[in-house]
Each structure stands twice: as C-alpha cells, then as structure tokens.
Design a protein around this motif. Structure first.
Motif, PDB file in Angstrom:
ATOM      1  N   TYR A 150       0.839  -1.201   0.000  1.00 14.56           N
ATOM      2  CA  TYR A 150       0.000   0.000   0.000  1.00 14.56           C
ATOM      3  C   TYR A 150       0.875   1.252   0.000  1.00 14.56           C
ATOM      4  N   SER A 151       1.880   1.266   0.877  1.00 18.15           N
ATOM      5  CA  SER A 151       2.764   2.427   0.988  1.00 18.15           C
ATOM      6  C   SER A 151       3.479   2.693  -0.328  1.00 18.15           C
ATOM      7  N   ALA A 152       3.954   1.635  -0.968  1.00 17.18           N
ATOM      8  CA  ALA A 152       4.641   1.792  -2.254  1.00 17.18           C
ATOM      9  C   ALA A 152       3.701   2.370  -3.310  1.00 17.18           C
ATOM     10  N   ALA A 153       2.457   1.907  -3.324  1.00 15.03           N
ATOM     11  CA  ALA A 153       1.482   2.410  -4.301  1.00 15.03           C
ATOM     12  C   ALA A 153       1.158   3.879  -4.041  1.00 15.03           C
ATOM     13  N   ILE A 154       1.024   4.249  -2.765  1.00 14.82           N
ATOM     14  CA  ILE A 154       0.726   5.647  -2.407  1.00 14.82           C
ATOM     15  C   ILE A 154       1.854   6.565  -2.851  1.00 14.82           C
ATOM     16  N   LEU A 155       3.087   6.186  -2.531  1.00 14.30           N
ATOM     17  CA  LEU A 155       4.239   7.001  -2.920  1.00 14.30           C
ATOM     18  C   LEU A 155       4.400   7.039  -4.439  1.00 14.30           C
ATOM     19  N   SER A 156       4.044   5.951  -5.106  1.00 11.15           N
ATOM     20  CA  SER A 156       4.112   5.924  -6.569  1.00 11.15           C
ATOM     21  C   SER A 156       3.145   6.921  -7.182  1.00 11.15           C
ATOM     22  N   PHE A 157       1.953   7.024  -6.626  1.00 12.46           N
ATOM     23  CA  PHE A 157       0.986   8.015  -7.100  1.00 12.46           C
ATOM     24  C   PHE A 157       1.567   9.421  -6.984  1.00 12.46           C
ATOM     25  N   ILE A 158       2.175   9.704  -5.826  1.00 10.30           N
ATOM     26  CA  ILE A 158       2.727  11.045  -5.597  1.00 10.30           C
ATOM     27  C   ILE A 158       3.875  11.332  -6.553  1.00 10.30           C
ATOM     28  N   LEU A 159       4.805  10.388  -6.671  1.00  4.55           N
ATOM     29  CA  LEU A 159       5.993  10.603  -7.489  1.00  4.55           C
ATOM     30  C   LEU A 159       5.654  10.702  -8.974  1.00  4.55           C
ATOM     31  N   THR A 160       4.753   9.844  -9.450  1.00  9.31           N
ATOM     32  CA  THR A 160       4.390   9.903 -10.870  1.00  9.31           C
ATOM     33  C   THR A 160       3.624  11.181 -11.198  1.00  9.31           C
ATOM     34  N   THR A 161       2.838  11.667 -10.248  1.00 13.04           N
ATOM     35  CA  THR A 161       2.125  12.932 -10.460  1.00 13.04           C
ATOM     36  C   THR A 161       3.103  14.095 -10.504  1.00 13.04           C
ATOM     37  N   LEU A 162       4.098  14.077  -9.621  1.00 16.09           N
ATOM     38  CA  LEU A 162       5.105  15.135  -9.601  1.00 16.09           C
ATOM     39  C   LEU A 162       5.939  15.144 -10.879  1.00 16.09           C
ATOM     40  N   SER A 163       6.268  13.968 -11.370  1.00 15.05           N
ATOM     41  CA  SER A 163       7.199  13.866 -12.497  1.00 15.05           C
ATOM     42  C   SER A 163       6.519  13.747 -13.854  1.00 15.05           C
ATOM     43  N   SER A 164       5.203  13.910 -13.892  1.00 13.26           N
ATOM     44  CA  SER A 164       4.464  13.667 -15.133  1.00 13.26           C
ATOM     45  C   SER A 164       4.869  14.619 -16.259  1.00 13.26           C
ATOM     46  N   ARG A 165       5.295  15.837 -15.905  1.00 15.05           N
ATOM     47  CA  ARG A 165       5.622  16.831 -16.943  1.00 15.05           C
ATOM     48  C   ARG A 165       7.087  17.259 -16.928  1.00 15.05           C
ATOM     49  N   HIS A 166       7.902  16.643 -16.096  1.00 11.52           N
ATOM     50  CA  HIS A 166       9.299  17.050 -15.984  1.00 11.52           C
ATOM     51  C   HIS A 166      10.203  15.831 -16.113  1.00 11.52           C
ATOM     52  N   MET A 167      10.998  15.802 -17.155  1.00 15.21           N
ATOM     53  CA  MET A 167      11.867  14.657 -17.408  1.00 15.21           C
ATOM     54  C   MET A 167      12.931  14.508 -16.330  1.00 15.21           C
ATOM     55  N   TRP A 168      13.468  15.618 -15.824  1.00 15.25           N
ATOM     56  CA  TRP A 168      14.521  15.518 -14.808  1.00 15.25           C
ATOM     57  C   TRP A 168      13.982  14.923 -13.519  1.00 15.25           C
ATOM     58  N   LEU A 169      12.707  15.210 -13.224  1.00 15.97           N
ATOM     59  CA  LEU A 169      12.095  14.613 -12.040  1.00 15.97           C
ATOM     60  C   LEU A 169      11.911  13.113 -12.224  1.00 15.97           C
TER      61      LEU A 169
END
Length: 231
Positions: free
Chosen positions: A191-210
C-alpha cells in the motif's frame, strides 16, 4: 460483482491473511461514488456492496476458533478507544516505508543524544513527516489527477484499516515495543509503495529531470532492500 464476491470468499477460506485486504474492498466503492457525480441510487448500491463484503467477512471468520482466540482484547470498538491504539497503528507507517536499519542509524545519530530501541521518538517524527507527505499528495493529486483521488485515499485508509486489524488480531505486533521486520508488514508495505508511486508519478508527469530523480530513488531503494534480503 458475483465474480468479485466469489474470489474474495475463496481467498478468506483459503487464507485468513486476506482479511487484511477487506478495508480496501469496503472503502473504495464508497469513495469512488463520493468523488464522482453523486447519485442516490449509485451511492446506495455502493453501500450495499460494502455491506455484503463486510457481512461475508464476518460470517467466514465467526466460525474460526483461532481468530476468536487471538482477539483477547475484547471487541474492536473497545480496542480502538484505548489510548495506545492510535500510536500502535500510525507508528507502523514509517516501519513499512523506511528501512528498519535506516531508522536505527537515525536513532544512533539523533541530535543531543542517541535513542535506544525501539526508537520511538524517531518513529514519531517520521510518522509526522510521512503523514504530511500523504496530505500534500492528496492536494497534488486532487488538482492534477482528480480521477485517481478516490483510489489514492482508499489506499491510505485501507492501509490504516489493515494496520488496525493487525494489532487487534495479534497483541504481539506492537511498534512501541518491537519494530523488527514482520510478515504482517508485507501488505501495508505494498500500500505504501502504491501511495508514494501516485505522488511521485504525479510530480514527475511533466518534468523529465524529475522522472530521472524518481528512477534513481526507486533503484537505490530496490538495491538497498535487496541487500537486506540477501543478508
């Protein structure tokens, strides 16, 4: 729907460990309707689905003598009202998110004085930090990926619900006494991995360096945990 009930019932019969997934089945249908255009008939349908899952779980477990023996703390409502229950639940969050060895190193190098096992002050600070990240993630996903808000919140509440069931069923699982690795942490770690994945993929959706930073962090985390497994 019938297929879902059949699979869920079979999982409970075959392995009661699947009981800890029940909160996700109970929470997601309702939150999905709440964050969509609410229609009374759909909302009532969601409550009906939730009720069937809940009744099914209770019925299967009611005849389990092992389950009854482990619940020595009384009923769930009385257990939740205990002062230490909240800590025993939410303090599991950093244990399933941060490697235990890293928590130990933080405790040994803690400002002013080293902290002895089970490192409760460190766990407390990490809990606040991670919950803050979850709250910021909620706002971020609500703004940028609103279609996933129901699933994101369902994962958080399901993780907490599962953690509550863990400490209710087995008194030995107490992070105030022991934060060592336990097989019960496998599901909340997912669950924790999925939650953090949602956050990280949302943050990096428009920025290649992220995306590169996220990939590096995930790769480091994978290598670090693999080394722990091989020990």
């Amino acid at each position: 729907l019938v297929f879902s009930f059949t699979i869920f019932a079979s999982a409970l019969f075959l392995s009661h460990f699947n009981l800890f997934m029940a909160p996700l089945f109970l929470i997601y249908p309702v939150l999905q309707q709440v964050f969509e255009k609410i229609r009374i008939n759909k909302l009532l349908r969601s409550f009906l689905i939730v009720s069937i899952f809940g009744v099914l779980t209770a019925f299967i477990l009611s005849g389990d003598t092992m389950s009854n023996d482990t619940q020595k703390s009384g009923n769930l409502i009385n257990f939740v009202s205990r002062p230490e229950t909240l800590k025993r639940v939410i303090y599991q969050i950093p244990v399933v998110t941060v490697p235990t060895e890293l928590i130990g190193k933080l405790a040994k190098n803690w400002p002013w004085a080293g902290i002895s096992y089970p490192y409760t002050p460190v766990v407390r600070v990490l809990t606040v930090c991670i919950l803050t990240i979850y709250a910021m993630g909620t706002v971020l996903i609500f703004k940028k990926r609103r279609e996933f808000v129901a699933l994101y919140l369902s994962l958080i509440f399901a993780m907490l619900g599962g953690m509550l069931l863990y400490v209710f069923v087995d008194d030995r699982l107490n992070v105030l006494v022991n934060i060592g690795q336990e097989r019960y942490y496998f599901l909340p770690a997912m669950y924790s991995a999925a939650i953090l994945s949602f956050i990280l993929t949302t943050l990096s959706s428009r920025h290649m360096w992220l995306k590169g930073v996220v990939f590096f962090l995930l790769f480091f985390y994978l290598v670090y945990n693999t080394k722990l497994i091989w020990k």
